[in-house]
Scaffold this active site. Structure first.
Site, PDB file in Angstrom:
ATOM      1  N   GLN A 173     -17.910  -3.196  12.869  1.00 57.34           N
ATOM      2  CA  GLN A 173     -17.498  -2.107  11.986  1.00 57.34           C
ATOM      3  C   GLN A 173     -18.491  -0.951  12.067  1.00 57.34           C
ATOM      4  O   GLN A 173     -19.706  -1.151  11.948  1.00 57.34           O
ATOM      5  CB  GLN A 173     -17.397  -2.602  10.550  1.00 57.34           C
ATOM      6  N   THR A 217     -20.672  -2.922   6.594  1.00 60.09           N
ATOM      7  CA  THR A 217     -19.665  -1.884   6.840  1.00 60.09           C
ATOM      8  C   THR A 217     -19.872  -0.669   5.952  1.00 60.09           C
ATOM      9  O   THR A 217     -19.836   0.475   6.409  1.00 60.09           O
ATOM     10  CB  THR A 217     -18.254  -2.453   6.595  1.00 60.09           C
ATOM     11  N   TRP A 243      -5.332  -5.727   4.173  1.00 63.91           N
ATOM     12  CA  TRP A 243      -6.693  -6.132   3.847  1.00 63.91           C
ATOM     13  C   TRP A 243      -6.718  -6.855   2.498  1.00 63.91           C
ATOM     14  O   TRP A 243      -7.489  -7.792   2.286  1.00 63.91           O
ATOM     15  CB  TRP A 243      -7.602  -4.900   3.835  1.00 63.91           C
ATOM     16  N   ARG A 285      -2.094  -4.096   8.848  1.00 67.28           N
ATOM     17  CA  ARG A 285      -2.193  -5.450   8.311  1.00 67.28           C
ATOM     18  C   ARG A 285      -2.856  -5.337   6.939  1.00 67.28           C
ATOM     19  O   ARG A 285      -3.655  -4.418   6.683  1.00 67.28           O
ATOM     20  CB  ARG A 285      -2.984  -6.369   9.241  1.00 67.28           C
ATOM     21  N   ASP A 290      -8.325  -1.604  12.629  1.00 72.12           N
ATOM     22  CA  ASP A 290      -8.374  -1.222  11.205  1.00 72.12           C
ATOM     23  C   ASP A 290      -9.003   0.158  11.027  1.00 72.12           C
ATOM     24  O   ASP A 290      -9.827   0.363  10.126  1.00 72.12           O
ATOM     25  CB  ASP A 290      -9.168  -2.256  10.405  1.00 72.12           C
TER      26      ASP A 290
END
Length: 298
Positions: free
Chosen positions: A115, A85, A218, A216, A159
């Site tokens: 990602q 990522t 991480w 959410r 995300d």
């Protein structure tokens, strides 16, 4: 120092590639540098090193000035190993001070490829004004520092705003591209007063997009606050997700104040999120969030 960049050689630019313009700055140069980017599509992966002086990346037209690349976490690097990522970004910023205006930064890896970062911002202080950040999963990685986004368009599906920085999103548009996604995945360090703060923003979704979460965690101490946000029906009523880790419900701070629109459902949000009082929301001012730092020109 002023540097001109254009992919159209008839404009007589100093450079035709943005990375060449950045690399041309003399080692040890400390004065501010403005890099003027003429409209065009710049197909390159760009890094602003930690040693760079304050840089203003100034486009003339956000829609027509596009920096684009297509790496994702599974793309093989020069060493033959997947990039992961954190090395997938189209624009990678490690300088202490950086500003971008009137440009589009995108990662075209596409949905389902994993990602794929458009901008990796790991700066001390960074400012983005009228910038479009386009991608799918993990569009914007806010690595560290203080970051200010003003009148930006940020889109993705999973995300697509994530990281540890203290970041203010002021009058930005967040666009959900697909259903059952997540806007934020904050990893705010423990003891940090502010993580992500969205001021007077708008959340929209593509046609038929539903069941998107505001965020959410991480990391356990994620902090996200939406202040006076217009929210469409793409957001699920419960609003927030615990990432399958119930213990993070007691440490994460997920907050809203004066949300409006079809997706504003204060009575149906998860019990471990909070609706701020007017007095509490009054503390969410840019200079307070950034502990005295004013983004230049704010």
């Amino acid at each position: 120092m002023l540097i001109a960049v254009s992919v159209h050689t008839e404009d007589k630019p100093d450079f035709v590639r943005l990375q060449e313009a950045i690399d041309s700055i003399p080692e040890g140069y400390e004065e501010p540098v403005t890099i003027r980017i003429r409209p065009g599509i710049y197909e390159e992966k760009v890094t602003v090193p930690a040693s760079a002086p304050p840089i203003l990346l100034l486009g003339e037209d956000r829609v027509k000035t596009i920096l684009t690349w297509s790496d994702n976490a599974h793309t093989l690097g020069e060493d033959g190993k997947p990039l992961g990522t954190f090395r997938s970004g189209t624009l990678n910023i490690f300088a202490e001070s950086f500003t971008a205006e009137n440009v589009t930064i995108r990662n075209t890896s596409g949905p389902g490829t994993g990602q794929a970062v458009a901008a990796f911002v790991d700066a001390g202080q960074a400012v983005f004004r009228r910038v479009s950040l386009l991608g799918d999963q993990d569009t914007l990685y806010t690595g560290k520092g203080k970051q200010y986004y003003n009148e930006c368009w940020i889109e993705g599906d999973v995300d697509y705003i994530f990281g540890a920085a203290t970041a203010v999103f002021d009058r930005c548009r967040l666009h959900n591209k697909r259903s059952r996604g997540y806007i934020t995945a904050a990893s705010t360090p423990e003891g940090t007063a502010f993580g992500y703060v969205f001021l007077d923003c708008e959340i929209t979704g593509g046609e038929g997009v539903r069941d998107v979460y505001l965020g959410r965690p991480w990391r356990p101490y994620a902090h996200v606050a939406f202040i006076r946000t217009a929210i469409d029906g793409s957001i699920t009523p419960e609003g927030w997700h615990n990432w399958g880790q119930p213990d993070r419900e007691t440490t994460s701070r997920y907050e809203e104040f004066a949300s409006t629109g079809a997706g504003a459902a204060p009575g149906r949000r998860v019990s471990w999120s909070r609706q701020l009082t007017e007095e509490e929301a009054s503390d969410y001012r840019v200079i307070h969030i950034f502990d005295g730092w004013h983004p230049e020109g704010y």
